[in-house]
Design an enzyme around this catalytic site. Structure first.
Site, mmCIF file in Angstrom:
data_model
loop_
_atom_site.group_PDB
_atom_site.id
_atom_site.type_symbol
_atom_site.label_atom_id
_atom_site.label_comp_id
_atom_site.label_asym_id
_atom_site.label_seq_id
_atom_site.Cartn_x
_atom_site.Cartn_y
_atom_site.Cartn_z
ATOM 1 N N GLU A 74 9.701 -5.628 -1.207
ATOM 2 C CA GLU A 74 10.567 -4.474 -1.018
ATOM 3 C C GLU A 74 11.384 -4.464 0.133
ATOM 4 O OE1 GLU A 74 12.152 -1.242 -2.207
ATOM 5 O OE2 GLU A 74 10.524 -2.063 -3.567
ATOM 6 N N VAL A 106 -16.661 -8.552 -2.271
ATOM 7 C CA VAL A 106 -16.175 -9.715 -2.522
ATOM 8 C C VAL A 106 -15.851 -10.846 -1.623
ATOM 9 C CG1 VAL A 106 -14.553 -8.605 -4.280
ATOM 10 C CG2 VAL A 106 -13.812 -9.139 -2.066
ATOM 11 N N GLU A 148 5.060 2.114 -1.757
ATOM 12 C CA GLU A 148 4.357 0.683 -1.764
ATOM 13 C C GLU A 148 3.651 0.411 -0.608
ATOM 14 O OE1 GLU A 148 7.674 -1.704 -2.727
ATOM 15 O OE2 GLU A 148 7.660 -0.941 -4.852
ATOM 16 N N GLU A 154 13.669 4.548 2.886
ATOM 17 C CA GLU A 154 13.333 3.935 1.568
ATOM 18 C C GLU A 154 11.861 4.512 0.964
ATOM 19 O OE1 GLU A 154 15.563 2.054 -0.026
ATOM 20 O OE2 GLU A 154 16.954 1.990 1.565
#
Length: 122
Positions: free
Chosen positions: A70, A51, A35, A29
């Site tokens: 996904e 942060v 991703e 994939e």
């Protein structure tokens, strides 16, 4: 004691199946590879940014969610393709809905990152 060994063996086997699933997603994939690499970069950036811990968890969690969705989308597509290659409205709908889920996860991740960076950079 036998139940514990059976339970442990079951966990080890399940982990093996999960690893096979990740390898299959990586090998077959392209969207998953893209991703996953984007998520890795985002995780590195989130760890580098100054942060608070909750923001970091939200940032990392949102990109990991994209990868999870996904994988589920790829699984749906594989099952639909296994059933048959001929066009069927339900097959198309299933694939489109899986794709829509990925899109929503990406939009959520973008929203989380933009909102948190906007808040921290002000």
């Amino acid at each position: 004691m036998a139940n514990n060994a059976t339970g442990l063996i079951r966990i080890v086997k399940a982990a093996g199946y999960s690893w096979q699933g990740l390898r299959a997603a990586w090998q077959h994939e392209a969207a998953f590879r893209q991703e996953a690499l984007a998520a890795l970069a985002a995780i590195i950036i989130a760890c580098w940014l100054d942060v608070d811990v909750i923001s970091r968890i939200l940032m990392i969690g949102s990109v990991v969610l994209v990868v999870i969705v996904e994988i589920l989308n790829s699984a749906i597509e594989a099952v639909v393709d296994r059933i048959g290659q001929e066009h069927h409205p339900l097959a198309g709908r299933a694939k489109d809905m899986g794709s829509a889920a990925v899109l929503l996860a990406i939009l959520l991740a973008l929203f989380v990152w933009i909102a948190l960076l906007w808040t921290h950079l002000r």
